[in-house]
Design an enzyme around this catalytic site. Structure first.
Site, short mmCIF file in Angstrom:
data_model
loop_
_atom_site.label_atom_id
_atom_site.label_comp_id
_atom_site.label_asym_id
_atom_site.label_seq_id
_atom_site.Cartn_x
_atom_site.Cartn_y
_atom_site.Cartn_z
N SER A 1 12.97 5.93 0.19
CA SER A 1 13.33 5.25 -1.05
C SER A 1 13.84 6.31 -2.02
O SER A 1 13.61 7.51 -1.82
CB SER A 1 12.09 4.55 -1.63
OG SER A 1 12.28 4.17 -2.97
N TYR B 1 2.73 3.88 -3.41
CA TYR B 1 4.08 3.67 -2.89
C TYR B 1 4.87 4.97 -2.97
O TYR B 1 5.53 5.38 -2.01
CB TYR B 1 4.77 2.56 -3.68
CG TYR B 1 6.18 2.28 -3.23
CD1 TYR B 1 6.42 1.41 -2.17
CD2 TYR B 1 7.28 2.87 -3.86
CE1 TYR B 1 7.72 1.14 -1.75
CE2 TYR B 1 8.57 2.62 -3.45
CZ TYR B 1 8.78 1.75 -2.39
OH TYR B 1 10.07 1.49 -1.97
#
Length: 240
Positions: free
Chosen positions: A123, A136
Site C-alpha cells: 500500500s 494496518y
C-alpha cells in the site's frame, strides 16, 4: 478485477477467498473470459488453509506459475494508545502472516518446477505513516520487507517476488472506510482523498490489475524485489 485482467490474457486461475458466496459470484464473472477458473475457500491466516489452496492449485493445473498474494483487511481506526491488542493481532494475522504463508507454501512448488512469479499487495501505507491505523500500517511496511527478503532468497533460483503499492483505489474496502471517515458521504470521501494525488482522482481496480499482470508476466523478467507504487503520483510529491 485483477483476475479478470489475467483471464483476458489467457491465464487459468484458482480464486482463493474466505468468502464462499463471493467466490461463486466472482468465478462466474472471471470464467466469462473463456479460461479455466477454479475456486478454493481458505483463511489466509491459517497455515493448513494456505497449504490446502496451494495443493488444490497444483492438483488442478499441474503447476503454479504465478501468485497474487492479495488478501487483506483494514481494521478499526484508533490512535495507537487506544488500539486494542486483539484487533492488532487480527490484522497482523491476515495482512502480514497471510503474505508470509503464501510465500512459504508456494515458493517450494515454484522452485521444484524451475521458476515462477509472485506479487504481494502492499500500500502507499508501506512507505508513509498513516494515523489511526497502526496495525494496518505496520503490516503494509512488513509486506515490503517480506518481498525484498524473499527476492533475495530465491531470485537466483528462478522465482521473482515483487510488490504493488496501491494508493486510494475504488474498492468496497475503501467505501467502508470512507463511510466511517466522512459520516456516510462516500462520494465526498472519494473526491477528498483523490486530491492527495497529482492526478486528482482515485484509482480503479483494473489499473492495479494491469500492473500485477505485467509483474507476473515474462515481460517483467528482470524486475525483482521491487515495490511498485500505483498512486497517481501521491508518494513522489508533497501535496495536500
Amino acid at each position: 478485477a485483477t483476475a479478470c485482467v489475467l483471464a483476458s490474457r489467457g491465464a487459468n486461475l484458482m480464486l482463493v477467498d474466505v468468502n464462499r458466496e463471493g467466490l461463486v459470484e466472482r468465478r462466474g464473472i472471471v470464467a466469462a473470459f473463456g479460461t479455466r477458473v477454479e475456486t478454493c475457500h481458505a483463511d489466509v491466516s491459517r497455515s493448513d488453509d494456505v497449504r490446502g489452496y496451494v495443493e488444490a492449485t497444483s492438483k488442478a493445473f499441474g503447476r503454479i506459475d504465478g501468485l497474487f498474494n492479495n488478501a487483506g483487511i483494514d481494521g478499526k481506526v484508533a490512535s495507537i494508545e487506544q488500539f486494542e491488542e486483539e484487533e492488532f493481532d487480527r490484522i497482523i494475522a491476515v495482512n502480514l502472516k497471510g503474505i508470509f504463508l503464501g510465500l512459504r507454501h508456494v515458493i517450494p512448488v515454484m522452485l521444484a518446477q524451475g521458476g515462477g512469479a509472485i506479487v504481494n499487495t502492499g500500500s502507499i501505507a508501506s512507505e508513509r505513516g498513516l494515523g489511526g491505523a497502526c496495525a494496518y500500517n505496520a503490516t503494509k511496511h512488513g509486506v515490503v520487507g517480506l518481498t525484498r527478503t524473499a527476492a533475495a532468497d530465491v531470485a537466483a533460483r528462478g522465482v521473482r517476488v515483487n510488490a504493488v503499492l496501491p494508493g486510494v483505489i475504488d474498492t468496497p474496502l475503501l467505501e467502508g472506510m470512507l463511510h466511517t471517515m466522512f459520516n456516510g458521504d462516500v462520494a465526498l470521501g472519494k473526491r477528498t482523498l483523490g486530491k492527495i494525488a497529482p492526478q486528482e482522482r482515485i484509482g480503479l481496480p483494473r489499473e492495479v490489475g494491469e500492473v500485477v499482470a505485467f509483474l507476473l508476466s515474462d515481460a517483467a523478467s528482470f524486475v525483482n524485489g521491487a515495490a511498485w507504487a500505483m498512486d497517481g503520483g501521491a508518494l513522489c510529491t508533497i501535496r495536500h
